[in-house]
Scaffold this motif. Sequence first.
Motif, PDB file in Angstrom:
ATOM      1  N   MET A   1       0.831  -1.207   0.000  1.00 37.75           N
ATOM      2  CA  MET A   1       0.000   0.000   0.000  1.00 37.75           C
ATOM      3  C   MET A   1       0.863   1.253   0.000  1.00 37.75           C
ATOM      4  O   MET A   1       0.497   2.282  -0.598  1.00 37.75           O
ATOM      5  N   GLY A   2       2.000   1.178   0.685  1.00 42.81           N
ATOM      6  CA  GLY A   2       2.914   2.322   0.672  1.00 42.81           C
ATOM      7  C   GLY A   2       3.511   2.562  -0.695  1.00 42.81           C
ATOM      8  O   GLY A   2       3.745   3.706  -1.097  1.00 42.81           O
ATOM      9  N   TRP A   3       3.800   1.482  -1.413  1.00 48.31           N
ATOM     10  CA  TRP A   3       4.324   1.632  -2.778  1.00 48.31           C
ATOM     11  C   TRP A   3       3.259   2.124  -3.749  1.00 48.31           C
ATOM     12  O   TRP A   3       3.548   2.889  -4.665  1.00 48.31           O
ATOM     13  N   VAL A   4       2.044   1.628  -3.567  1.00 49.44           N
ATOM     14  CA  VAL A   4       0.959   1.899  -4.522  1.00 49.44           C
ATOM     15  C   VAL A   4      -0.187   2.568  -3.750  1.00 49.44           C
ATOM     16  O   VAL A   4      -1.143   1.909  -3.326  1.00 49.44           O
ATOM     17  N   PRO A   5      -0.124   3.869  -3.535  1.00 47.46           N
ATOM     18  CA  PRO A   5      -1.193   4.542  -2.761  1.00 47.46           C
ATOM     19  C   PRO A   5      -2.553   4.483  -3.453  1.00 47.46           C
ATOM     20  O   PRO A   5      -3.576   4.676  -2.796  1.00 47.46           O
ATOM     21  N   GLU A   6      -2.563   4.192  -4.770  1.00 47.43           N
ATOM     22  CA  GLU A   6      -3.855   4.075  -5.457  1.00 47.43           C
ATOM     23  C   GLU A   6      -4.650   2.872  -4.976  1.00 47.43           C
ATOM     24  O   GLU A   6      -5.870   2.822  -5.154  1.00 47.43           O
ATOM     25  N   LEU A   7      -3.962   1.908  -4.357  1.00 46.29           N
ATOM     26  CA  LEU A   7      -4.654   0.704  -3.874  1.00 46.29           C
ATOM     27  C   LEU A   7      -5.654   1.057  -2.765  1.00 46.29           C
ATOM     28  O   LEU A   7      -6.853   0.806  -2.914  1.00 46.29           O
ATOM     29  N   PRO A   8      -5.231   1.626  -1.637  1.00 48.09           N
ATOM     30  CA  PRO A   8      -6.237   1.972  -0.612  1.00 48.09           C
ATOM     31  C   PRO A   8      -7.205   3.050  -1.084  1.00 48.09           C
ATOM     32  O   PRO A   8      -8.359   3.081  -0.644  1.00 48.09           O
ATOM     33  N   ALA A   9      -6.743   3.925  -1.997  1.00 49.41           N
ATOM     34  CA  ALA A   9      -7.628   4.987  -2.477  1.00 49.41           C
ATOM     35  C   ALA A   9      -8.794   4.441  -3.285  1.00 49.41           C
ATOM     36  O   ALA A   9      -9.828   5.107  -3.421  1.00 49.41           O
ATOM     37  N   ALA A  10      -8.644   3.223  -3.834  1.00 51.14           N
ATOM     38  CA  ALA A  10      -9.715   2.635  -4.643  1.00 51.14           C
ATOM     39  C   ALA A  10     -10.898   2.199  -3.794  1.00 51.14           C
ATOM     40  O   ALA A  10     -11.999   2.009  -4.319  1.00 51.14           O
ATOM     41  N   PHE A  11     -10.701   2.046  -2.493  1.00 48.26           N
ATOM     42  CA  PHE A  11     -11.786   1.607  -1.616  1.00 48.26           C
ATOM     43  C   PHE A  11     -12.598   2.831  -1.189  1.00 48.26           C
ATOM     44  O   PHE A  11     -12.239   3.534  -0.241  1.00 48.26           O
ATOM     45  N   THR A  12     -13.660   3.077  -1.916  1.00 48.41           N
ATOM     46  CA  THR A  12     -14.536   4.205  -1.631  1.00 48.41           C
ATOM     47  C   THR A  12     -15.806   3.712  -0.938  1.00 48.41           C
ATOM     48  O   THR A  12     -16.213   2.560  -1.105  1.00 48.41           O
ATOM     49  N   ALA A  13     -16.444   4.581  -0.190  1.00 46.95           N
ATOM     50  CA  ALA A  13     -17.638   4.214   0.552  1.00 46.95           C
ATOM     51  C   ALA A  13     -18.799   3.956  -0.394  1.00 46.95           C
ATOM     52  O   ALA A  13     -18.895   4.556  -1.472  1.00 46.95           O
ATOM     53  N   ALA A  14     -19.679   3.061  -0.004  1.00 51.17           N
ATOM     54  CA  ALA A  14     -20.851   2.742  -0.824  1.00 51.17           C
ATOM     55  C   ALA A  14     -21.744   3.953  -1.006  1.00 51.17           C
ATOM     56  O   ALA A  14     -22.447   4.076  -2.016  1.00 51.17           O
ATOM     57  N   SER A  15     -21.721   4.877  -0.050  1.00 52.02           N
ATOM     58  CA  SER A  15     -22.558   6.069  -0.139  1.00 52.02           C
ATOM     59  C   SER A  15     -22.045   7.069  -1.149  1.00 52.02           C
ATOM     60  O   SER A  15     -22.747   7.995  -1.530  1.00 52.02           O
ATOM     61  N   GLY A  16     -20.798   6.897  -1.604  1.00 56.37           N
ATOM     62  CA  GLY A  16     -20.204   7.854  -2.528  1.00 56.37           C
ATOM     63  C   GLY A  16     -19.478   8.975  -1.822  1.00 56.37           C
ATOM     64  O   GLY A  16     -18.759   9.747  -2.445  1.00 56.37           O
ATOM     65  N   GLY A  17     -19.648   9.101  -0.512  1.00 57.72           N
ATOM     66  CA  GLY A  17     -18.976  10.137   0.253  1.00 57.72           C
ATOM     67  C   GLY A  17     -17.542   9.762   0.585  1.00 57.72           C
ATOM     68  O   GLY A  17     -17.103   8.639   0.344  1.00 57.72           O
ATOM     69  N   GLN A  18     -16.822  10.706   1.137  1.00 60.01           N
ATOM     70  CA  GLN A  18     -15.435  10.473   1.490  1.00 60.01           C
ATOM     71  C   GLN A  18     -15.323  10.050   2.954  1.00 60.01           C
ATOM     72  O   GLN A  18     -15.996  10.597   3.822  1.00 60.01           O
ATOM     73  N   ALA A  19     -14.487   9.059   3.194  1.00 62.99           N
ATOM     74  CA  ALA A  19     -14.325   8.554   4.558  1.00 62.99           C
ATOM     75  C   ALA A  19     -13.616   9.597   5.424  1.00 62.99           C
ATOM     76  O   ALA A  19     -12.656  10.227   4.994  1.00 62.99           O
ATOM     77  N   ARG A  20     -14.110   9.776   6.634  1.00 60.32           N
ATOM     78  CA  ARG A  20     -13.485  10.712   7.574  1.00 60.32           C
ATOM     79  C   ARG A  20     -12.764   9.977   8.707  1.00 60.32           C
ATOM     80  O   ARG A  20     -12.181  10.600   9.578  1.00 60.32           O
ATOM     81  N   MET A  21     -12.855   8.656   8.722  1.00 61.73           N
ATOM     82  CA  MET A  21     -12.207   7.897   9.791  1.00 61.73           C
ATOM     83  C   MET A  21     -10.701   7.863   9.586  1.00 61.73           C
ATOM     84  O   MET A  21     -10.211   7.835   8.451  1.00 61.73           O
ATOM     85  N   GLY A  22      -9.989   7.861  10.687  1.00 59.98           N
ATOM     86  CA  GLY A  22      -8.542   7.806  10.607  1.00 59.98           C
ATOM     87  C   GLY A  22      -8.029   6.389  10.399  1.00 59.98           C
ATOM     88  O   GLY A  22      -8.703   5.411  10.724  1.00 59.98           O
ATOM     89  N   ASP A  23      -6.844   6.280   9.856  1.00 57.64           N
ATOM     90  CA  ASP A  23      -6.188   4.991   9.646  1.00 57.64           C
ATOM     91  C   ASP A  23      -7.070   4.025   8.849  1.00 57.64           C
ATOM     92  O   ASP A  23      -7.120   2.822   9.141  1.00 57.64           O
ATOM     93  N   LEU A  24      -7.758   4.525   7.845  1.00 58.95           N
ATOM     94  CA  LEU A  24      -8.595   3.656   7.018  1.00 58.95           C
ATOM     95  C   LEU A  24      -7.734   2.611   6.305  1.00 58.95           C
ATOM     96  O   LEU A  24      -8.155   1.466   6.134  1.00 58.95           O
ATOM     97  N   ARG A  25      -6.529   3.012   5.930  1.00 55.35           N
ATOM     98  CA  ARG A  25      -5.636   2.076   5.246  1.00 55.35           C
ATOM     99  C   ARG A  25      -5.354   0.854   6.102  1.00 55.35           C
ATOM    100  O   ARG A  25      -5.326  -0.274   5.625  1.00 55.35           O
ATOM    101  N   LEU A  26      -5.185   1.059   7.417  1.00 56.38           N
ATOM    102  CA  LEU A  26      -4.920  -0.052   8.324  1.00 56.38           C
ATOM    103  C   LEU A  26      -6.134  -0.964   8.425  1.00 56.38           C
ATOM    104  O   LEU A  26      -5.996  -2.197   8.438  1.00 56.38           O
ATOM    105  N   SER A  27      -7.315  -0.389   8.466  1.00 59.84           N
ATOM    106  CA  SER A  27      -8.531  -1.205   8.534  1.00 59.84           C
ATOM    107  C   SER A  27      -8.711  -2.013   7.250  1.00 59.84           C
ATOM    108  O   SER A  27      -9.125  -3.176   7.298  1.00 59.84           O
ATOM    109  N   ILE A  28      -8.413  -1.415   6.108  1.00 61.95           N
ATOM    110  CA  ILE A  28      -8.525  -2.136   4.833  1.00 61.95           C
ATOM    111  C   ILE A  28      -7.552  -3.306   4.804  1.00 61.95           C
ATOM    112  O   ILE A  28      -7.896  -4.414   4.384  1.00 61.95           O
ATOM    113  N   ALA A  29      -6.335  -3.084   5.254  1.00 61.47           N
ATOM    114  CA  ALA A  29      -5.347  -4.170   5.289  1.00 61.47           C
ATOM    115  C   ALA A  29      -5.795  -5.285   6.217  1.00 61.47           C
ATOM    116  O   ALA A  29      -5.611  -6.477   5.918  1.00 61.47           O
ATOM    117  N   ALA A  30      -6.415  -4.931   7.340  1.00 60.10           N
ATOM    118  CA  ALA A  30      -6.897  -5.954   8.275  1.00 60.10           C
ATOM    119  C   ALA A  30      -8.039  -6.755   7.662  1.00 60.10           C
ATOM    120  O   ALA A  30      -8.107  -7.984   7.823  1.00 60.10           O
TER     121      ALA A  30
END
Length: 1021
Positions: free
Chosen positions: A610-639
């Motif tokens: 994910m650090g090499w390819v920041p487009e990877l976590p950025a591709a995970f968008t919310a179903a509502s179409g809005g932007q996520a405001r939660m912190g450390d979303l990248r860590l949650s996606i990896a988990a």
Amino acid sequence: MPVEFLTDDEVAAYGRFTAVPSRADLERAFFLDDEDRALVGVRRGEHSQLGFALQLVTVRWLGVFLEDPVDVPLVVVDFVAEQLGVDDSSRVREYTGRRATAFEHQLLIRREYGWVDFTVVEAEFVKWVSARAWTSGDGPKAIFADALDWLRRRKVLLPGVSTLARLIARLRQEAAERLWGDLEALVTSSQRHVLEQLLDVPPGSRVSDLERWRKGVTPRASGPSIIKALDQVAEVTGLGLARVGVEDMVPQQRLDELAKYGMRADASTLRRHPPGRRVATLLATVRHLEGKSIDDALELFDLLMVTELLSKARSASDKDKVRTHPRLAKASARLAAAVEVLFDAEGWGEQVRIGQIWEAIEEVVSREQVRAALIVVTENVPPADTDEGDDWRSELVKRFSTVSGFLKVLTQVIPFGANAEGAPVLAAMTAVADVLAHRSRLAAPLIGGHLIDGPVVTGPWRRLVFGHPAHQGGAVNRHAYALCVLERFWRCLKRREIFAETSTKWRNPQAALLDGERWQAIRTDTLTALGLPESPDALLAEHAQALDATLREVGGRLSANPNTRVDEDSRIHLTGLKGVEEPPSLVDLRSRTTAMLPRVELPEMILEVMGWVPELPAAFTAASGGQARMGDLRLSIAACLTAHSLNVGYRPIAKKGVPALERSRLSHVYQNYFRPETLSAANVPLVDAQATLRLAQAWGGGLVAAVDGMRFVVPVPAAFARPNRKYFGSKRGMTWLNAINDRGMGCGAKIVSGTIRDSLHMVDVIFGFDGGALPDVVVTDTGSYSDLVFGLLELLGISYRPALADLPDQKGWRINTGADYGPLNTFARGKVDLGKIRRNWDDIVRVVSSIYTGSVRAYDVVTMLQRDGHPTALGEAIAAYGRIFKTLHILTYIDVDESYRRDIKDIRNLQENRHSLARKICHGKRGELYHHYERGLENQLGALGLVLNCATLWTTRYLDAAVTQLRNQGYPIREDDLARLSPFVHSHLGVLGTYTFATPNLAPGKIRDLRDPDTNEDDEA
């Protein structure tokens, strides 16, 4: 100041060089033509020329003038200096000595090249963004990226990042509000009230009606489950929202996006929305549920027919045959003895009496034994005039009670249509309810023959329906008739001769084909893209010449080929490929590079990629179409990726006290951010990133693909789980049909019910690739082989190369019937009917173009073109075209040069290695998947595919670094050895134990230290 949907890093990168341009980018975008050189040449001093040229290429590349004109990568400075003949590129620093010079040059560039301020095109830009937001429903980040390209192409200087981002956000919000308002205006006050009530929990229920509909019926193969599914269809369609005309008012993509959000958002979230958005979302969701509920009901019907009726009826019939075989054998022996005496009596003369014959027979077998034997044979052997036994159909009739409940209502609840072939069956199926409801005075289950549609009853069913001998007075067995009609209805539904138009999976594929004005509008461009002519004559003549020449050449070399043998029946036998001995240099290189790979845990590997390819976590968008405001979303996606790819669930992954790893947080992220679209989008940058590595380029060009299936047991009730003892034992399962390129990266996948032939779905997998170009070559195993698929893929511009496991039984085809091909004469015994191809050419190119443009699924086309293995006239024409290339494939396969066979074997081995890595990763719960619904399977296997690509990219990069380090140390490396390294070595990858989500503190662009290959460290297998 950051805006809502852009990160701080993205804001900081706006209008700046964030990466060093590649050589290809330099030659494409930083090249100075004669006009540029002329304008640059009048500047005084090399530093002034170089600074002016840098500002020129910078504004072309970025769309802005830099505050510091020379704040560009060194490679750009050197490339521009080389074009200008400036020997010392460092002199560019003198350019900033007089600030006014840079501003004067900017004004000159704007005037000479037509660059304008944003205010000049703002009105046109607003119109473009509004149309884009209204029709596509894309997220703000996607529109922002495309807006930058739109502005650059029109030579518009980019405005401030906040100005542009807030304008796009406002226009998207206006488009959304317009969408909600238009949809809300379509419903009446009573319909609005009904939609609002869907969010309430009815008395005596634990969930709302909306939640119950979204979940659907538990997919069990039983009559009661189908009745429940049909009840749900009736509930959803009973709202009457199909008559609202939503599709005529709103772009389908916007409607789909709104429905996807409505299918995931919980009731409390929907209640908090403004009334317009709430009603619009519910309307779109219910319209989606109308099709989904019909899909689910028909999937259950198909599951019931396959697993509970036909399969069990055939199994019971086979067991009955085994049980009755001794009695039947004994009875047949007695009848044979009696008939033998009867034949002997022919020589006794013309005056022989019947009594004498019976006396002779009774000396061998008694009359009572003959009569009893005749009864046994009559009961167990079908009539002589039937081509197929009716044993399994008799068993099927015994299961009438399984289907009696839904038989009467299936066609009443779901509106079906039919073509000419399916219309009589659909009419009979619709009338079955009256047949079953009729009160007859005859003994059950007999009714009068005038009540049924006799012509629908064909083949072995006639004996069961009309009786053998026939029932008195023309009576018929209503149970046998109902099962006969049901079986024919099911087969017509599978072939789409009968279809449900409101369904998404069972609708009429012919209606989706390009036709009329729509087809004529794109016909020329599509045929040009596919390389197909309007008239096939010249093309077929070219293919005929190539086929004739290849048959002669390969036939002439056949006797000199030590690996090929033609037996006495003229069948071709091919010796298996001998393993190529690995040179010591390859063995040592493989051992050293593998030993140099750092040991890494799977979660850490995902985070590092994910650090090499920041487009990877950025591709995970919310179903509502809005932007996520939660912190450390990248860590949650990896988990979430870790939990679902390992198939271990959240328990060993979740960490109390760590907000990003709390179980509730992981569940929320998975439910709202993981779906096939986001997983597919996340794969694209991974494939692109690996393609830039030198080692990956040594493995292949990325335009060869292999498609194969991976089987998974699904031990819970699921519509997609089907039985197959070979793969699933006593349980049921499904197939993950996936494709990889020749560099080992997964490019596409599809969930396939049970173990159905891969050929029915392979083309869909190819045309569903996660970005990138379509492959030039596709390799599969024998299971994906068919003449029809050969024809479709060749017409689509893809060379099809399946492995051939049954070569001696293969049949070749020729066009020149009078040619002598020597030892291949018997092999090439088929005749390709070019006339059939010519007569159907217009329909052929229309069907192929429909697949190419995505108007129709290839699976639906393949299903439509063949009926129970018997192709239609159009299907036969496409298959005839495919036989040309099938024959060329076989000829190349058996020719003297083994490289063709080895290339096929190599990429198939590569895919098997990927599946082996997948088995290591997906180890939890014994590798079994516990999902009742298709979407759950798609999300989990999509996560597995994404993690596999992360592992492949990680290993490729570290192997590439290992090779580079060995080269720098003077270690001799052969290019042939590089091509045989594998990205699927996994001894360094940890998937068991405690899962940690920590990454080493590395500088940007740096990787972990490689291990010393000469140290004695044992790796786990």
